[in-house]
Each structure stands twice: as C-alpha cells, then as structure tokens.
Design an enzyme around this catalytic site. Structure first.
Site, PDB file in Angstrom:
ATOM      1  N   SER A 135       0.861  -1.181   0.000  1.00 49.62           N
ATOM      2  CA  SER A 135       0.000   0.000   0.000  1.00 49.62           C
ATOM      3  C   SER A 135       0.896   1.229   0.000  1.00 49.62           C
ATOM      4  CB  SER A 135      -0.886  -0.044   1.254  1.00 49.62           C
ATOM      5  OG  SER A 135      -1.700   1.100   1.337  1.00 49.62           O
ATOM      6  N   LYS A 161      -0.970  -0.885  -4.444  1.00 48.44           N
ATOM      7  CA  LYS A 161      -2.211  -0.169  -4.099  1.00 48.44           C
ATOM      8  C   LYS A 161      -1.854   1.279  -3.824  1.00 48.44           C
ATOM      9  CE  LYS A 161      -4.774  -0.218   0.203  1.00 48.44           C
ATOM     10  NZ  LYS A 161      -5.521  -1.068   1.155  1.00 48.44           N
ATOM     11  N   LYS A 163      -3.000   4.886  -2.426  1.00 43.89           N
ATOM     12  CA  LYS A 163      -3.978   5.624  -1.642  1.00 43.89           C
ATOM     13  C   LYS A 163      -4.418   6.832  -2.466  1.00 43.89           C
ATOM     14  CE  LYS A 163      -4.133   3.388   2.293  1.00 43.89           C
ATOM     15  NZ  LYS A 163      -5.400   2.827   2.798  1.00 43.89           N
ATOM     16  N   ASP A 189      -7.209   2.880  -3.125  1.00 39.30           N
ATOM     17  CA  ASP A 189      -7.962   2.860  -1.866  1.00 39.30           C
ATOM     18  C   ASP A 189      -8.256   4.291  -1.432  1.00 39.30           C
ATOM     19  OD1 ASP A 189      -9.077   2.412   0.617  1.00 39.30           O
ATOM     20  OD2 ASP A 189      -7.322   1.399   1.470  1.00 39.30           O
ATOM     21  N   GLU A 214     -11.180   0.644  -3.734  1.00 41.80           N
ATOM     22  CA  GLU A 214     -11.507   0.248  -2.367  1.00 41.80           C
ATOM     23  C   GLU A 214     -12.168   1.395  -1.606  1.00 41.80           C
ATOM     24  OE1 GLU A 214      -8.041  -1.315  -0.446  1.00 41.80           O
ATOM     25  OE2 GLU A 214      -8.932  -1.290   1.557  1.00 41.80           O
ATOM     26  N   ASP A 239     -13.940  -2.198   2.399  1.00 44.36           N
ATOM     27  CA  ASP A 239     -13.034  -2.430   3.534  1.00 44.36           C
ATOM     28  C   ASP A 239     -13.801  -2.013   4.794  1.00 44.36           C
ATOM     29  OD1 ASP A 239     -11.122  -2.164   5.547  1.00 44.36           O
ATOM     30  OD2 ASP A 239      -9.711  -0.965   4.398  1.00 44.36           O
ATOM     31  N   LYS A 263     -10.130  -7.760   6.966  1.00 41.81           N
ATOM     32  CA  LYS A 263      -9.169  -7.388   8.008  1.00 41.81           C
ATOM     33  C   LYS A 263      -9.663  -7.988   9.302  1.00 41.81           C
ATOM     34  CE  LYS A 263      -7.579  -2.895   6.335  1.00 41.81           C
ATOM     35  NZ  LYS A 263      -7.933  -1.459   6.374  1.00 41.81           N
ATOM     36  N   GLY A 291      -4.441  -4.914   5.697  1.00 41.16           N
ATOM     37  CA  GLY A 291      -3.403  -4.748   6.702  1.00 41.16           C
ATOM     38  C   GLY A 291      -3.610  -3.461   7.475  1.00 41.16           C
TER      39      GLY A 291
HETATM   40  C1  NPQ Z   1      -6.534   0.378   4.596  1.00 45.14           C
HETATM   41  N1  NPQ Z   1      -4.225   0.029   5.492  1.00 45.14           N
HETATM   42  O1  NPQ Z   1      -6.525  -0.582   3.870  1.00 45.14           O
HETATM   43  C2  NPQ Z   1      -5.485   0.610   5.676  1.00 45.14           C
HETATM   44  C3  NPQ Z   1      -5.694   1.792   6.443  1.00 45.14           C
HETATM   45  C4  NPQ Z   1      -4.675   2.307   7.351  1.00 45.14           C
HETATM   46  C5  NPQ Z   1      -2.168  -0.801   4.609  1.00 45.14           C
HETATM   47  O2  NPQ Z   1      -3.495   0.751   3.502  1.00 45.14           O
HETATM   48  C6  NPQ Z   1      -1.728   3.566  11.161  1.00 45.14           C
HETATM   49  C7  NPQ Z   1      -2.462   2.493  11.569  1.00 45.14           C
HETATM   50  C8  NPQ Z   1      -1.884   4.051   9.906  1.00 45.14           C
HETATM   51  C9  NPQ Z   1      -3.369   1.890  10.725  1.00 45.14           C
HETATM   52  C10 NPQ Z   1      -2.987   3.945   7.770  1.00 45.14           C
HETATM   53  C11 NPQ Z   1      -3.354   0.078   4.474  1.00 45.14           C
HETATM   54  C12 NPQ Z   1      -2.809   3.459   9.042  1.00 45.14           C
HETATM   55  C13 NPQ Z   1      -3.557   2.370   9.453  1.00 45.14           C
HETATM   56  C14 NPQ Z   1      -3.925   3.340   6.945  1.00 45.14           C
HETATM   57  C15 NPQ Z   1      -4.483   1.817   8.588  1.00 45.14           C
HETATM   58  O3  NPQ Z   1      -7.459   1.138   4.495  1.00 45.14           O
HETATM   59 MG    MG Z   2      -8.581   0.159   2.962  1.00 42.85          MG
END
Ligand code: NPQ
Ligand code: MG
Length: 368
Positions: A135, A161, A163, A189, A214, A239, A263, A291
């Site tokens: 990500s 992925k 953001k 995402d 996402e 998600d 998740k 994650g």
């Molecule tokens: C998601 N994770 O899928 C998340 C959201 C996310 C790997 O993109 C600190 C703790 C920062 C948890 C940033 C990924 C974070 C976090 C993003 C979770 O939406």
């Molecule tokens: Mg997400």
C-alpha cells in the site's frame, strides 16, 4: 483451558517513512499487544486500533479500557475456555471488534500452542506462501510517488495499491501506468474520501484497468456503493463497511461490492474472518487480506489467513521492512514476491524479548 490473566503491553513503533492516507499522516504506530496466560500455554494477540479514531470509531485507549473493564473479566470466570467460546462470551458487549479480535486471537494462539497446531491449518490454509502486495501512501508529488512505486516493484511486490483522495487520483494512476506499464497489478484505496456524486469522477479511472476501487464512500453507505457500482466499470471493493459476515452478505446481495477486503481486527477476529471468506466464496466473490501496519505478531496471523483458498488476490501483507526498521519478531521478508506462511504452533511467531522491551511504553497485568 483456564485464562489466568492477560498482559496489556503498549508499544511505540516508528515508521520508516510517513504514511499518508485520505484521513491523515502517520509517522509512528502506537500499538496494544495482548499476552494471554492460561494454565496450558501463553498466546499473543495484536490490537489494530489506531491512536486516533480516524480509520474507524475504535482507538487504542478505548480498546485498552474495554478490555480492562469488560472483555477480559468476562473470560476469567470460565473453567473450560477455548477460542470458540470467546465470541459468544463477549457478544453482549456491543462493538469494539478490534479489542475483541485481539483477545480472541491471544486465546486462540494459546490453545493452538498447547495442542501443537498451526493457525494456518486450523483456519483451512491451502498454500505455504502468499503473494505480497504493498500500500503506497499519498505523496507530495508524482515524482516522489513514481520513485516509491519503482522501489517496491524492484523489491518484488506483486501488486501495488495507491492511496487516493479527490485531487490525487487520476493523475497518479495515469503516471504509474505510463511509467510501469499495463501488466502491473494496480488498485486504489480511498478510505471513504468520496461522496455519492463522485461517480463520474471515479469513472475516469476506468481506462486504467485497475483491479478494484476500495471503499470510495462512507462506511455506512452500502446503497451509495451499490449505485456507484453501476456508474463505474472498475470493481468496487469494500473495507471499512465490512464489519461482519452478515455485513458482507448484505453488501454482496445489494450489489455494493464485487470484491471484499478482510481485516481480522475490523471484523472481530480470525474466526469471523473465516466466516466472511466462506460467505464470499459461496457467492463467487474474491477476497484479499488487508493490513493495519501490524508488527510481526499480527502479520503472522494475517499471512495464515491469506493462505485460505478464497484469497485469490494479493493482500496488503507486506514485508516487515515496508513499515518498520526493526520488528518485534523475526522479520517477515519477501522471497520472490511472497511471504512464507508460519509453520509453528499457534500464530507461529513470538516477540523477541529484547526487541519488545526496546519499544514498550507501558505494561499492565489483568487478573481475575
Ligand atoms: C486500509 N491500510 O486498507 C489501511 C488503512 C490504514 C495498509 O493501507 C496507522 C495504523 C496508519 C493503521 C494507515 C493500508 C494506518 C492504518 C492506513 C491503517 O485502508
Ligand atoms: Mg482500505
């Protein structure tokens, strides 16, 4: 099995680089770890709640509070506890799925360790390694983004992925496609950053052959996602909205998503995650493992889950060094773009005491 007590351990883990999403920029991770002590073995669980309620309503101080005051005390009275009993025992306490997931996982790890059984086998895994995706956060410039993506592809990551948020969507996707080609598995995402009127804007991503978009809309807006899915060709993946197997069944029936991100923390644990996997498989809906910037503790269990047969897309199961210079366990490393599924009993990994002490900010012992 009898639960003798639970240790709550708070750790602070600096990130190798700031991670920016549509909801904020994180530079370090404040994590709650649980150590369940039973009469037969000890087990570990990692709570994925963030310090602030930005991803979901949960946050780490609230998780510690509900564990201390309600969830752990609800289990310590059982003379014959097992992981399957944890969900029902905690059911009367509403919400707090991330806290419940951490506690159930710690109990499950202890149970499986006592029996010498790996979590992967317990869940029904069919692979001994899983493909790794990564990500990639929002950056200050397209140049910086291309450097980051190029670095991850060189390391061997099999899926990227990005953001996104309004103003950082079509241009970064176009730039990544132009630089790295059409063969890269690519998805985006939004973490709820768009509104129901944004269909036409998101349809501008259609020409780039993304695997999925996402969570474009609010977590509670299943109908909005169903309408959006009719305005864009790219598959919608949920998600934040998928908080249970029931939510997954509803979303699929409504046409709100074509793909599901699982998740374990968000849905209350690995047993509910397996139920979501099964519901999706029955509907022919692909799933992948999300994650939450887990340490090796949470990562180990996620990798076991991602080895189930319905996980047909690479997950956000990255190597430890994607986020942390030093992990609290032996690090997960990429081999040919994959992570090995742990083979030891339970989650298959344990914290390294010195590494754990190095990052610990507080500990608390909960007894009956
Ligand atoms: C998601 N994770 O899928 C998340 C959201 C996310 C790997 O993109 C600190 C703790 C920062 C948890 C940033 C990924 C974070 C976090 C993003 C979770 O939406
Ligand atoms: Mg997400």
């Amino acid at each position: 099995m009898k639960l003798t007590g639970v240790e709550l351990r708070r750790i602070r883990m600096p990130l190798v680089a700031p991670f920016r999403t549509s909801f904020g920029t994180e530079t370090s991770r404040d994590i709650l770890l649980l150590r369940a002590v039973t009469d037969v073995a000890e087990g570990w669980g990692e709570c994925v709640a963030m310090a602030d309620p930005l991803y979901s309503s949960e946050y780490v101080d609230a998780a510690a509070d509900v564990l201390r005051r309600f969830l752990v005390p609800a289990l310590t009275g059982y003379r014959r506890l097992d992981a399957a009993a944890v969900g029902p025992a905690l059911h009367r306490f509403k919400g707090h799925r991330m806290a419940k997931a951490a506690l159930e996982t710690a109990v499950l790890d202890a149970e499986l360790r006592a029996e010498g059984r790996p979590l992967s086998r317990e869940l029904g895994a069919v692979h001994d390694r899983v493909p790794a995706g990564v990500s990639v956060g929002i950056m200050d410039s397209i140049g910086e983004l291309l450097d980051a993506v190029g670095g991850y592809l060189a390391e061997g990551y099999l899926r990227i992925k990005l953001k996104i948020q309004p103003g950082w969507d079509v241009e970064p996707v176009r730039a990544v496609r132009e630089r790295f080609g059409d063969d890269v598995l690519l998805q985006v995402d939004a973490n709820t950053a768009y509104t129901p009127g944004d269909g036409p804007r998101l349809a501008r991503l259609d020409p780039f052959d993304l695997l999925l978009i996402e969570q474009p809309l609010d977590e509670e807006d299943l109908l909005g996602h169903a309408r959006l899915a009719r305005q864009v060709r790219t598959p919608i993946c949920l998600d934040e909205s998928i908080t249970s197997a029931r939510a997954a069944a509803d979303a699929i029936t409504l046409g709100a998503c074509q793909i599901v991100n699982i998740k374990p923390g968000r849905v209350g644990g690995y047993l509910e995650s397996r139920r979501i996997h099964d519901v999706c498989a029955a509907h022919g809906v692909p799933v992948w493992c999300g994650g939450m910037l887990e340490t090796g503790i949470g990562r180990a269990a996620n990798v076991a889950l991602a080895a189930l047969p319905g996980f047909t897309l690479p997950g956000d199961t990255s190597a430890s060094d994607r986020y942390y210079r030093t992990d609290v366990t032996a690090p997960f490393v990429l081999a040919d773009g994959h992570l090995d599924v742990p083979t030891g009993p339970g989650i298959g990994v344990e914290p390294l005491p010195a590494a754990l002490d190095e990052v610990t900010t507080s500990t608390e012992w909960l007894t009956p």
